[in-house]
Scaffold this motif. Structure first.
Motif, PDB file in Angstrom:
ATOM      1  N   LEU A 348      -4.998   3.791  -3.725  1.00  0.00           N
ATOM      2  CA  LEU A 348      -6.204   3.259  -4.363  1.00  0.00           C
ATOM      3  C   LEU A 348      -5.834   2.188  -5.386  1.00  0.00           C
ATOM      4  O   LEU A 348      -6.421   1.097  -5.415  1.00  0.00           O
ATOM      5  CB  LEU A 348      -6.973   4.402  -5.030  1.00  0.00           C
ATOM      6  CG  LEU A 348      -8.375   4.067  -5.574  1.00  0.00           C
ATOM      7  CD1 LEU A 348      -9.352   3.829  -4.428  1.00  0.00           C
ATOM      8  CD2 LEU A 348      -8.880   5.216  -6.466  1.00  0.00           C
ATOM      9  N   ASN A 349      -4.816   2.509  -6.216  1.00  0.00           N
ATOM     10  CA  ASN A 349      -4.357   1.540  -7.220  1.00  0.00           C
ATOM     11  C   ASN A 349      -3.739   0.317  -6.565  1.00  0.00           C
ATOM     12  O   ASN A 349      -3.896  -0.816  -7.048  1.00  0.00           O
ATOM     13  CB  ASN A 349      -3.355   2.191  -8.165  1.00  0.00           C
ATOM     14  CG  ASN A 349      -3.943   3.332  -8.986  1.00  0.00           C
ATOM     15  OD1 ASN A 349      -3.235   4.222  -9.410  1.00  0.00           O
ATOM     16  ND2 ASN A 349      -5.263   3.317  -9.183  1.00  0.00           N
ATOM     17  N   LYS A 351      -4.658  -1.073  -3.953  1.00  0.00           N
ATOM     18  CA  LYS A 351      -5.743  -1.936  -3.475  1.00  0.00           C
ATOM     19  C   LYS A 351      -6.548  -2.528  -4.631  1.00  0.00           C
ATOM     20  O   LYS A 351      -7.588  -3.167  -4.411  1.00  0.00           O
ATOM     21  CB  LYS A 351      -6.677  -1.152  -2.546  1.00  0.00           C
ATOM     22  CG  LYS A 351      -5.976  -0.540  -1.325  1.00  0.00           C
ATOM     23  CD  LYS A 351      -5.390  -1.592  -0.411  1.00  0.00           C
ATOM     24  CE  LYS A 351      -6.444  -2.375   0.336  1.00  0.00           C
ATOM     25  NZ  LYS A 351      -5.838  -3.334   1.310  1.00  0.00           N
ATOM     26  N   LEU A 353      -8.028  -0.806  -7.053  1.00  0.00           N
ATOM     27  CA  LEU A 353      -9.142   0.073  -7.402  1.00  0.00           C
ATOM     28  C   LEU A 353      -8.653   1.191  -8.314  1.00  0.00           C
ATOM     29  O   LEU A 353      -7.459   1.386  -8.508  1.00  0.00           O
ATOM     30  CB  LEU A 353      -9.764   0.657  -6.123  1.00  0.00           C
ATOM     31  CG  LEU A 353     -10.250  -0.381  -5.093  1.00  0.00           C
ATOM     32  CD1 LEU A 353     -10.661   0.325  -3.795  1.00  0.00           C
ATOM     33  CD2 LEU A 353     -11.399  -1.192  -5.649  1.00  0.00           C
ATOM     34  N   ASP A 354      -9.607   1.951  -8.875  1.00  0.00           N
ATOM     35  CA  ASP A 354      -9.245   3.077  -9.723  1.00  0.00           C
ATOM     36  C   ASP A 354     -10.269   4.187  -9.569  1.00  0.00           C
ATOM     37  O   ASP A 354     -11.107   4.160  -8.646  1.00  0.00           O
ATOM     38  CB  ASP A 354      -9.092   2.642 -11.186  1.00  0.00           C
ATOM     39  CG  ASP A 354     -10.345   1.988 -11.757  1.00  0.00           C
ATOM     40  OD1 ASP A 354     -11.459   2.336 -11.289  1.00  0.00           O
ATOM     41  OD2 ASP A 354     -10.219   1.140 -12.659  1.00  0.00           O
ATOM     42  N   SER A 357     -14.048   4.172  -8.524  1.00  0.00           N
ATOM     43  CA  SER A 357     -14.508   4.050  -7.141  1.00  0.00           C
ATOM     44  C   SER A 357     -15.090   5.350  -6.616  1.00  0.00           C
ATOM     45  O   SER A 357     -15.788   5.361  -5.588  1.00  0.00           O
ATOM     46  CB  SER A 357     -13.352   3.607  -6.236  1.00  0.00           C
ATOM     47  OG  SER A 357     -12.848   2.355  -6.631  1.00  0.00           O
TER      48      SER A 357
END
Length: 536
Positions: A348-349, A351, A353-354, A357
């Motif tokens: 996730l990180n 990409k 994102l955190d 999301s």
């Protein structure tokens, strides 16, 4: 832990003059040689500086008594050389240190205890100095202090004695020629500590009594001090020889003579630990074994780490990435392991994102360890079944809600079973399973650990996942699991792992109520105390 190292001075990839770190026999500047004290046995007793030296060594030249776990701390490229002592060996060791240093390598001479206390470190230092080789001495905790301390014996005590004398037990039994002043030793009121004196014990006791030491002076013999095999025998100068014969005390043994020995019943902290003397096979992945091993050590056990699995990234991230791009479209995300949490958030990180999301998505965690991993990411699990069972997970997610047509994301290992998906699908949910990590089984157990199992030197085997059980069974072969675990108690972190163990033919003795490392260790301790016995 490493397998026993060959008694040789050449690396597998070439001659002794070649360095895997780039050194060569023609190096203009000799490499530094560190004479490092490893401590008396417990690998945790090495100094911070000593461990730092080992971790940056190109060559480790280790004594027989240096723990394998310390030698294993050397970098992957390092050459590891065992040098068991034998007459005439010192000259070979001296030359070995010089040769590797002149090849431009950083050399660690790893010695039991302290290199300058009956460790021949002075001889090695002088040889290096005469050869123009730079060296440093890294002192270690000497057995004279640490071994009695682990037996509950302070070598000094304000109300008993303020002095101690350290003596070699390798003494000539020729009464007309001896390097020791027995009269002076016998008349001192302080503590006497004899290294390497097991074979000369009758002579030592006789000479001390003969020169005036009272026959009722307390004596302690400590065998394999600071390790899981430590044994302590207490007597007096008058009867310690017969006691030692009856108890079959053999080297290595430290001898402590003096009134401080009488304090042992009140100060025996190590041998009274509930798991003292228990050698435990820890099969977790290498980067996850530390927590379990440290907890076992606190209770007196000796962990033997043999990682049977390793965690790796999936071969293809496309399914995961597609799910991450559509997180808001899911009603639930289900995590059944800490590994799944770590792998999911790492991607996730990656990409960009955190945790935000997951806003609006209910998060489920099976077990406290999984919930703890989520908490460290700033997320409190909405649903948390304590037991890893598909039906319990369905109950936790459903509650008063209807799972019919619910979209559920299930990040899992490649080898995770179908029970979660099937259970949720049976409740009417649409489950998207994505592989966020692979569990890779190691090829097998190191030869030395397999031998320990064969020889009955492992007392307890701990499995923290079904995959470690599968890897153990694979490494053992068709009849191996039963053969290797004959007389070995089996502990599993939870019922799912215990079921896998039973299917592999293992008889499971310990399963904690909660599937966490602290609960597992507590259950092991309770099992040990319930047995009401201490390993001999």
């Amino acid at each position: 832990m490493n397998a026993e190292f060959p008694d040789k001075t050449e690396s597998p990839g070439g001659s002794a003059s070649e360095s895997s770190s780039g050194g060569s026999a023609s190096a203009a500047t000799p490499g530094m040689v560190y004479l490092v004290g490893a401590g008396p046995g417990d690998p945790g007793l090495i100094t911070v500086k000593g461990l730092s030296c080992v971790r940056r060594a190109d060559v480790v030249v280790a004594d027989f008594l240096a723990d394998d776990r310390l030698v294993a701390e050397a970098p992957g490229h390092a050459e590891r050389i065992r040098v068991p002592w034998r007459p005439g060996r010192q000259a070979e060791i001296n030359d070995l240190l010089v040769r590797h240093s002149r090849a431009g390598k950083t050399v660690v001479r790893l010695k039991g205890g302290d290199p300058f206390v009956f460790g021949r470190g002075g001889e090695e230092g002088l040889h290096l100095q005469r050869s123009g080789i730079p060296f440093e001495v890294v002192p270690g905790i000497t057995a004279a202090v640490a071994v009695p301390a682990y037996a509950g014996i302070p070598v000094t005590h304000r109300e008993i004695t303020s002095s101690m004398t350290v003596v070699t037990g390798h003494v000539s039994q020729d009464r007309d020629r001896t390097d020791l002043d027995w009269e002076a030793l016998a008349k001192r009121i302080g503590t006497l500590i004899f290294y390497m004196g097991a074979r000369n014990l009758p002579f030592i006791a006789e000479r001390l009594i003969e020169h005036g030491r009272p026959k009722d002076t307390p004596v302690a013999l400590i065998q394999w001090g600071t390790t899981a095999e430590q044994r302590t025998l207490v007597g007096t100068l008058d009867d310690i020889v017969s006691r030692a014969r009856s108890a079959s005390f053999t080297p290595p043994v430290l001898i402590v003579v003096g009134e401080v020995v009488a304090l042992r019943p009140q100060l025996d902290w190590f041998e009274s630990k509930p798991l003292f003397g228990v050698r435990v096979l820890v099969t977790r992945a290498r980067d996850q074994a530390g927590e379990l091993s440290e907890a076992l050590v606190r209770h007196g056990a000796e962990p033997v780490e043999a990682p049977l699995i390793r965690i790796e990234a999936p071969d293809d991230w496309r399914a995961v990435d597609a799910a991450l791009a559509d997180l808001s479209g899911f009603d639930h995300v289900v995590f059944t392991s800490r590994n799944a949490v770590e792998a999911f958030f790492s991607r996730l990180n990656h990409k960009g994102l955190d945790a935000r999301s997951l806003g609006g998505v209910r998060v489920a965690a099976v077990g406290r360890a999984t919930a703890g991993a989520l908490r460290s990411r700033g997320i409190e699990a909405d649903d948390q079944p304590e037991v890893f069972r598909a039906e319990k997970l369905v109950e936790a997610l459903a509650g008063d809600r209807d799972l019919h047509d619910a979209r559920i994301l299930f990040p899992a290992a490649d080898i995770a079973g179908p029970a979660v998906e099937e259970g949720l699908a049976a409740a009417g949910a649409y489950v998207t399973r994505v592989t966020v990590y692979r569990t890779v089984l190691e090829e097998g157990l190191p030869d030395d650990i397999a031998s320990m199992l064969e020889d009955g030197k492992i007392h307890l085997a701990v499995f923290a996942s079904s995959s470690t059980v599968s890897a153990f069974a694979k490494a053992a072969g068709p009849d191996g699991p039963q053969r290797w675990t004959r007389g070995v108690r089996i502990a599993c972190i939870g019922p799912s792992t215990a079921e896998t163990a039973a299917e592999a033919g293992l008889s499971v003795d310990v399963v904690p109520v909660q599937a966490t490392v602290p609960a597992l260790v507590d259950a092991i301790v309770r099992d040990r105390l319930a047995a009401g016995e201490r390993l001999e």
